[in-house]
Enzyme design. Sequence first.
Site, PDB file in Angstrom:
ATOM      1  N   GLU A 105      51.548 -46.601  26.435  1.00 27.41           N
ATOM      2  CA  GLU A 105      50.471 -45.611  26.432  1.00 27.41           C
ATOM      3  C   GLU A 105      50.083 -45.271  27.864  1.00 27.41           C
ATOM      4  OE1 GLU A 105      47.957 -45.865  22.607  1.00 27.41           O
ATOM      5  OE2 GLU A 105      47.290 -47.476  23.892  1.00 27.41           O
ATOM      6  N   ASN A 141      44.359 -46.536  15.830  1.00 24.59           N
ATOM      7  CA  ASN A 141      43.385 -47.354  16.559  1.00 24.59           C
ATOM      8  C   ASN A 141      42.026 -46.667  16.475  1.00 24.59           C
ATOM      9  OD1 ASN A 141      41.899 -48.819  18.398  1.00 24.59           O
ATOM     10  ND2 ASN A 141      43.043 -48.151  20.201  1.00 24.59           N
ATOM     11  N   SER A 149      47.148 -39.210  22.952  1.00 28.73           N
ATOM     12  CA  SER A 149      46.971 -37.845  22.437  1.00 28.73           C
ATOM     13  C   SER A 149      48.048 -37.405  21.441  1.00 28.73           C
ATOM     14  CB  SER A 149      46.851 -36.847  23.600  1.00 28.73           C
ATOM     15  OG  SER A 149      45.729 -37.161  24.409  1.00 28.73           O
TER      16      SER A 149
HETATM   17  P1  PGA Z   1      44.308 -41.132  21.668  1.00 26.84           P
HETATM   18  O1  PGA Z   1      44.206 -42.720  21.860  1.00 26.84           O
HETATM   19  O2  PGA Z   1      45.305 -40.878  20.583  1.00 26.84           O
HETATM   20  O3  PGA Z   1      42.926 -40.695  21.271  1.00 26.84           O
HETATM   21  O4  PGA Z   1      44.741 -40.567  22.979  1.00 26.84           O
HETATM   22  C1  PGA Z   1      45.342 -43.526  21.830  1.00 26.84           C
HETATM   23  C2  PGA Z   1      44.971 -44.975  22.044  1.00 26.84           C
HETATM   24  O5  PGA Z   1      44.015 -45.252  22.778  1.00 26.84           O
HETATM   25  O6  PGA Z   1      45.607 -45.887  21.488  1.00 26.84           O
END
Ligand code: PGA
Length: 256
Positions: free
Chosen positions: A170, A11, A216
């Site tokens: 998430e 993403n 993350s």
């Molecule tokens: P991140 O974002 O891997 O930077 O934590 C994940 C997401 O928002 O889908």
Amino acid sequence: MSKRTYLIAGNWKLNAGAQDGLDLAQGIADVAKGASNVDVVISPPLTVIAAIAATIEDAESDVEIAGQNLYPKSSGAFTGEISAAMLKSAGASWVLVGHSERRQLFGETNTQVREKIEAAVAGELRPIACIGESLEEREANKTLEVVFEQVDAFADLLKENPGNIVIAYEPVWAIGTGKVASPEQAQEVHAAIRGRLAEKVSAEVAEKTRILYGGSVKGENATELLGCADIDGALVGGASLKPEGFGQIIAAAQKL
Ligand code: PGA
């Protein structure tokens, strides 16, 4: 039964929307070569989707493209919005729906998320429906209550589209914070979501549905997260903006 095919989705959010996006797509097409047993999806800004579709085709890559959002109507007076058919004609075959940033910053509700999933499916886009609790909700022991309410809003739509609608769990407190959920924390919620699908839809749909973890994820933690029984892939933000980092996550899935 063997585990579901891993799906690793990047993403990009509001990043890499010009030549940098084309370069990133080329880099990801290169690192994804040979990962034939893993589905790889990238979700760039709208402005570069068509150009990236051409880049990927030239590279003879299997990487697929997702929109980051869509509007549930097909046409009309909706300034600034984009339909499923428009995304598809630009070269997308997937679309993210209900990302926590859309829910938090743009007020998207469970009802709107459902409408968007319906519109995506009708427009032959495969939705990645995002759910997850905030830190406050987790600390108040409301994680499952919140994610069940989010899943229940669209669970019946999975019945006719088993395998074509992907769920991304998430936890909001793990997004962009570097605070990854432990494999045990993630697996616990993933198993509960699968159980909820079995209860609300059917055991077959629950077994077929891919549930991604997001928050993350990076090369260093991908193997232990993806190794969990109910984690079928990752939705990756920050670490998807560099081919090497994203490539490490794809490689981790490939090896499992
Ligand atoms: P991140 O974002 O891997 O930077 O934590 C994940 C997401 O928002 O889908």
